[in-house]
Design a protein around this motif. Structure first.
Motif, mmCIF file in Angstrom:
data_model
loop_
_atom_site.group_PDB
_atom_site.id
_atom_site.type_symbol
_atom_site.label_atom_id
_atom_site.label_comp_id
_atom_site.label_asym_id
_atom_site.label_seq_id
_atom_site.Cartn_x
_atom_site.Cartn_y
_atom_site.Cartn_z
ATOM 1 N N GLN A 183 0.922 -1.100 0.002
ATOM 2 C CA GLN A 183 -0.016 0.142 0.042
ATOM 3 C C GLN A 183 0.867 1.047 0.147
ATOM 4 N N ALA A 184 2.107 1.285 0.867
ATOM 5 C CA ALA A 184 2.725 2.611 0.804
ATOM 6 C C ALA A 184 3.553 2.769 -0.513
ATOM 7 N N ILE A 185 3.990 1.628 -1.229
ATOM 8 C CA ILE A 185 4.525 1.613 -2.514
ATOM 9 C C ILE A 185 3.381 2.306 -3.498
ATOM 10 N N ASN A 186 2.230 1.548 -3.373
ATOM 11 C CA ASN A 186 1.306 2.356 -4.406
ATOM 12 C C ASN A 186 0.885 3.739 -4.174
ATOM 13 N N MET A 187 0.726 4.393 -2.860
ATOM 14 C CA MET A 187 0.437 5.555 -2.486
ATOM 15 C C MET A 187 1.533 6.523 -2.850
ATOM 16 N N SER B 299 3.571 6.036 -5.427
ATOM 17 C CA SER B 299 3.683 6.029 -6.869
ATOM 18 C C SER B 299 2.779 7.111 -7.270
ATOM 19 N N GLU B 300 1.566 7.310 -6.727
ATOM 20 C CA GLU B 300 0.598 8.127 -6.990
ATOM 21 C C GLU B 300 0.967 9.591 -6.634
ATOM 22 N N TYR B 301 1.969 10.126 -5.843
ATOM 23 C CA TYR B 301 2.443 11.281 -5.505
ATOM 24 C C TYR B 301 3.767 11.832 -6.233
ATOM 25 N N ILE B 302 4.205 10.869 -6.929
ATOM 26 C CA ILE B 302 5.572 11.200 -7.713
ATOM 27 C C ILE B 302 5.263 12.027 -8.863
ATOM 28 N N PRO B 303 5.705 13.317 -8.801
ATOM 29 C CA PRO B 303 5.238 14.155 -10.172
ATOM 30 C C PRO B 303 5.790 13.527 -11.484
ATOM 31 N N ASP B 304 5.316 13.901 -12.705
ATOM 32 C CA ASP B 304 5.534 13.313 -13.940
ATOM 33 C C ASP B 304 6.760 14.461 -14.424
#
Length: 57
Positions: A42-46, A48-53
């Motif tokens: 869950q932490a890895i998934n979260m 990855s959602e906050y890493i800006p392109d």
């Protein structure tokens, strides 16, 4: 000891032997090693959602 339930995100209980996590709210239950793997995923998934392109990097 308290833990965060990965399913309902309420307070779950970690037993005194640190072997089992149980949530009284949604009946989630897992052994401690499985719980750590679930929370790690869950932490890895979260994160990855906050890493800006960043184009060009």
């Amino acid at each position: 000891m308290d833990a965060r339930c990965p399913e309902c995100e309420k307070v779950a209980k970690l037993d005194d032997d640190i072997t089992l996590v149980k949530c009284p709210h949604c009946n989630f239950e897992a052994d401690y090693d499985s719980y750590l793997e679930i929370m790690k995923d869950q932490a890895i998934n979260m994160s990855s959602e906050y890493i800006p392109d960043r184009p060009g990097i």
